[in-house]
Design a protein around this motif. Sequence first.
Motif, mmCIF file in Angstrom:
data_model
loop_
_atom_site.group_PDB
_atom_site.id
_atom_site.type_symbol
_atom_site.label_atom_id
_atom_site.label_comp_id
_atom_site.label_asym_id
_atom_site.label_seq_id
_atom_site.Cartn_x
_atom_site.Cartn_y
_atom_site.Cartn_z
ATOM 1 N N GLU A 1 0.811 -1.227 0.000
ATOM 2 C CA GLU A 1 0.000 0.000 0.000
ATOM 3 C C GLU A 1 0.839 1.269 0.000
ATOM 4 O OE1 GLU A 1 -4.441 0.664 1.699
ATOM 5 O OE2 GLU A 1 -2.904 0.134 3.170
ATOM 6 N N PRO A 2 1.934 1.342 0.781
ATOM 7 C CA PRO A 2 2.736 2.580 0.763
ATOM 8 C C PRO A 2 3.373 2.881 -0.595
ATOM 9 C CG PRO A 2 3.229 1.278 2.719
ATOM 10 C CD PRO A 2 2.400 0.413 1.822
ATOM 11 N N LEU A 3 3.491 1.871 -1.457
ATOM 12 C CA LEU A 3 4.116 2.077 -2.764
ATOM 13 C C LEU A 3 3.114 2.473 -3.847
ATOM 14 C CD1 LEU A 3 6.561 -0.993 -2.840
ATOM 15 C CD2 LEU A 3 7.121 1.390 -2.325
ATOM 16 N N LEU A 4 1.822 2.399 -3.532
ATOM 17 C CA LEU A 4 0.809 2.715 -4.533
ATOM 18 C C LEU A 4 0.785 4.212 -4.840
ATOM 19 C CD1 LEU A 4 -2.096 0.388 -3.335
ATOM 20 C CD2 LEU A 4 -0.453 -0.020 -5.193
ATOM 21 N N GLY A 5 0.206 4.552 -5.978
ATOM 22 C CA GLY A 5 0.263 5.917 -6.452
ATOM 23 C C GLY A 5 1.475 6.094 -7.353
ATOM 24 N N ASP A 6 1.613 7.263 -7.939
ATOM 25 C CA ASP A 6 2.752 7.537 -8.816
ATOM 26 C C ASP A 6 2.878 6.463 -9.888
ATOM 27 O OD1 ASP A 6 4.975 8.819 -9.851
ATOM 28 O OD2 ASP A 6 6.383 7.883 -8.453
ATOM 29 N N GLY A 7 1.752 6.123 -10.507
ATOM 30 C CA GLY A 7 1.759 5.166 -11.605
ATOM 31 C C GLY A 7 1.422 3.746 -11.232
ATOM 32 N N ALA A 8 1.335 3.443 -9.944
ATOM 33 C CA ALA A 8 1.004 2.090 -9.491
ATOM 34 C C ALA A 8 -0.402 2.090 -8.896
ATOM 35 C CB ALA A 8 2.008 1.601 -8.459
ATOM 36 N N GLN A 9 -1.293 1.272 -9.446
ATOM 37 C CA GLN A 9 -2.694 1.257 -9.026
ATOM 38 C C GLN A 9 -3.130 -0.167 -8.702
ATOM 39 O OE1 GLN A 9 -5.379 2.406 -12.156
ATOM 40 N NE2 GLN A 9 -7.205 2.321 -10.862
ATOM 41 N N TYR A 10 -3.764 -0.343 -7.547
ATOM 42 C CA TYR A 10 -4.370 -1.627 -7.193
ATOM 43 C C TYR A 10 -5.838 -1.574 -7.592
ATOM 44 C CZ TYR A 10 -6.387 -5.395 -4.367
ATOM 45 O OH TYR A 10 -7.072 -6.514 -3.956
ATOM 46 N N VAL A 11 -6.246 -2.477 -8.506
ATOM 47 C CA VAL A 11 -7.604 -2.425 -9.041
ATOM 48 C C VAL A 11 -8.547 -3.395 -8.345
ATOM 49 C CG1 VAL A 11 -6.786 -1.612 -11.274
ATOM 50 C CG2 VAL A 11 -7.097 -4.076 -10.893
ATOM 51 N N GLY A 12 -8.050 -4.163 -7.357
ATOM 52 C CA GLY A 12 -8.911 -5.017 -6.563
ATOM 53 C C GLY A 12 -8.870 -6.473 -6.992
ATOM 54 N N HIS A 13 -9.757 -7.256 -6.364
ATOM 55 C CA HIS A 13 -9.884 -8.690 -6.647
ATOM 56 C C HIS A 13 -10.993 -8.846 -7.671
ATOM 57 C CE1 HIS A 13 -10.571 -13.024 -4.952
ATOM 58 N NE2 HIS A 13 -10.025 -13.015 -6.146
ATOM 59 N N ILE A 14 -10.622 -8.961 -8.938
ATOM 60 C CA ILE A 14 -11.602 -8.943 -10.016
ATOM 61 C C ILE A 14 -11.801 -10.355 -10.575
ATOM 62 C CG2 ILE A 14 -11.204 -6.552 -10.642
ATOM 63 C CD1 ILE A 14 -9.290 -7.435 -12.775
ATOM 64 N N ASP A 15 -12.939 -10.580 -11.249
ATOM 65 C CA ASP A 15 -13.221 -11.894 -11.805
ATOM 66 C C ASP A 15 -12.436 -12.107 -13.096
ATOM 67 O OD1 ASP A 15 -14.552 -10.480 -13.812
ATOM 68 O OD2 ASP A 15 -16.553 -11.015 -13.116
ATOM 69 N N ARG A 16 -12.615 -13.291 -13.690
ATOM 70 C CA ARG A 16 -11.846 -13.649 -14.880
ATOM 71 C C ARG A 16 -12.096 -12.679 -16.027
ATOM 72 N NH1 ARG A 16 -12.587 -18.814 -17.566
ATOM 73 N NH2 ARG A 16 -14.786 -18.250 -17.408
ATOM 74 N N HIS A 17 -13.331 -12.230 -16.174
ATOM 75 C CA HIS A 17 -13.641 -11.328 -17.286
ATOM 76 C C HIS A 17 -12.871 -10.014 -17.146
ATOM 77 C CE1 HIS A 17 -16.881 -13.848 -18.921
ATOM 78 N NE2 HIS A 17 -17.125 -14.163 -17.658
ATOM 79 N N GLY A 18 -12.849 -9.492 -15.927
ATOM 80 C CA GLY A 18 -12.116 -8.252 -15.701
ATOM 81 C C GLY A 18 -10.621 -8.433 -15.872
ATOM 82 N N LEU A 19 -10.116 -9.573 -15.391
ATOM 83 C CA LEU A 19 -8.682 -9.821 -15.510
ATOM 84 C C LEU A 19 -8.277 -10.028 -16.965
ATOM 85 C CD1 LEU A 19 -5.959 -10.252 -14.216
ATOM 86 C CD2 LEU A 19 -6.570 -12.651 -13.799
ATOM 87 N N ALA A 20 -9.108 -10.746 -17.719
ATOM 88 C CA ALA A 20 -8.792 -10.950 -19.130
ATOM 89 C C ALA A 20 -8.733 -9.622 -19.875
ATOM 90 C CB ALA A 20 -9.830 -11.875 -19.766
ATOM 91 N N GLN A 21 -9.665 -8.738 -19.578
ATOM 92 C CA GLN A 21 -9.656 -7.425 -20.227
ATOM 93 C C GLN A 21 -8.405 -6.649 -19.846
ATOM 94 O OE1 GLN A 21 -11.359 -6.288 -22.602
ATOM 95 N NE2 GLN A 21 -10.735 -4.133 -22.586
ATOM 96 N N LEU A 22 -8.003 -6.761 -18.578
ATOM 97 C CA LEU A 22 -6.793 -6.075 -18.112
ATOM 98 C C LEU A 22 -5.568 -6.599 -18.856
ATOM 99 C CD1 LEU A 22 -6.368 -3.918 -15.873
ATOM 100 C CD2 LEU A 22 -5.701 -5.782 -14.356
ATOM 101 N N LEU A 23 -5.488 -7.925 -19.029
ATOM 102 C CA LEU A 23 -4.333 -8.517 -19.691
ATOM 103 C C LEU A 23 -4.325 -8.203 -21.191
ATOM 104 C CD1 LEU A 23 -4.306 -11.978 -17.905
ATOM 105 C CD2 LEU A 23 -2.481 -10.274 -17.821
#
Length: 355
Positions: A234-256
């Motif tokens: 968490e302290p490293l997030l921001g400045d280009g690094a974003q945590y998008v959460g625990h997403i399902d396969r559809h969301g992850l596939a779109q991300l990839l």
Amino acid sequence: MSALRVALIASARHPIAEPFAGGLEAHTWGLAHALTGRGHHVELFAAPGSDPALGARELPVHRVVLSRAARSDASMPGAAWVEEHHAYLRLMLDLARDGEHRFDIVHNNSLHYLPVAMAPALRVPVITTLHTPPTPWLESAIQTHDATPVTFAAVSRFTASAWRPLVPAARVVRNGVDTGFWQPGPGGSDLVWSGRLVPEKGPHLAIRAARAAGVPLKLAGPVADERYFTEQVEPLLGDGAQYVGHIDRHGLAQLLRTAAAALVTPSWDEPYGLVVAEALACATPVCGFDRGALAEILTPDCGLLAPPGDVQALADLIPRVMRLDRRAARARAEQFCALDRMADAYTALYEEVAR
């Protein structure tokens, strides 16, 4: 051979349903789906709430009810340990009673020791897939008999080699992903990291490498270690690094599909690396640390590996990986990481052992 009756033993702690708790649950979901699609009759032992769309029948997980006196005993282990032990004990006793009349094969896809330790009590063949490096509980289970009747498979050559002193003849059946679902995409300008956010997966190292390379990074997956996430990620997030959460396969596939490259940063010897296969299937090249089985999956035209833990070396590779041909990544997935290949291999092993 005609349709097989398969008892598929999975996690009694995590349901085989989206969003998956980890790669093991995703793998079990895919295997159950593929076997059912081939006409086999699959009964799944897994935590309640597993996906009913699998077409597999969920075997019940029996929870233990302990008295107040037992819970207060000085020898009482954690409640989760007791519940898991009880669930597998009930299952194995049930299979020992009449499993041969209901099943042709028992495939243990869990990490628990009881399906191995109690396999000699069954009159139906047992296959166990080795998903991790050697653990003390499983090594003990294997040694409960001079010659265990279990047939072992391993998810990579690396994992088979790690177990060889105790399991000299494990078959290598690599994990596969559904290349019909994980479709290639056009790529993009960002990096992606996916998996359980735990120390051994090293997401904090991925953030540092992406930042050193000057490329934005999105991280996805369950926070399986709250303290680690709070203190080191968490302290490293921001400045280009974003945590998008625990997403399902559809969301992850779109991300990839819309990522320039995927980072894989294990701080342990990765037994296989399902996230690598998912990225390649989406035509996304991979940049990671050379640990465990990653070098088995990747070739120089679809991924590059840095020395373990060397963040700067990983950062230096990122621009090169982003320029790799996405078609080569997809081709590698189709040839090496396809779910159909895995399901065919397991079906052949089932038929061999059942005979």
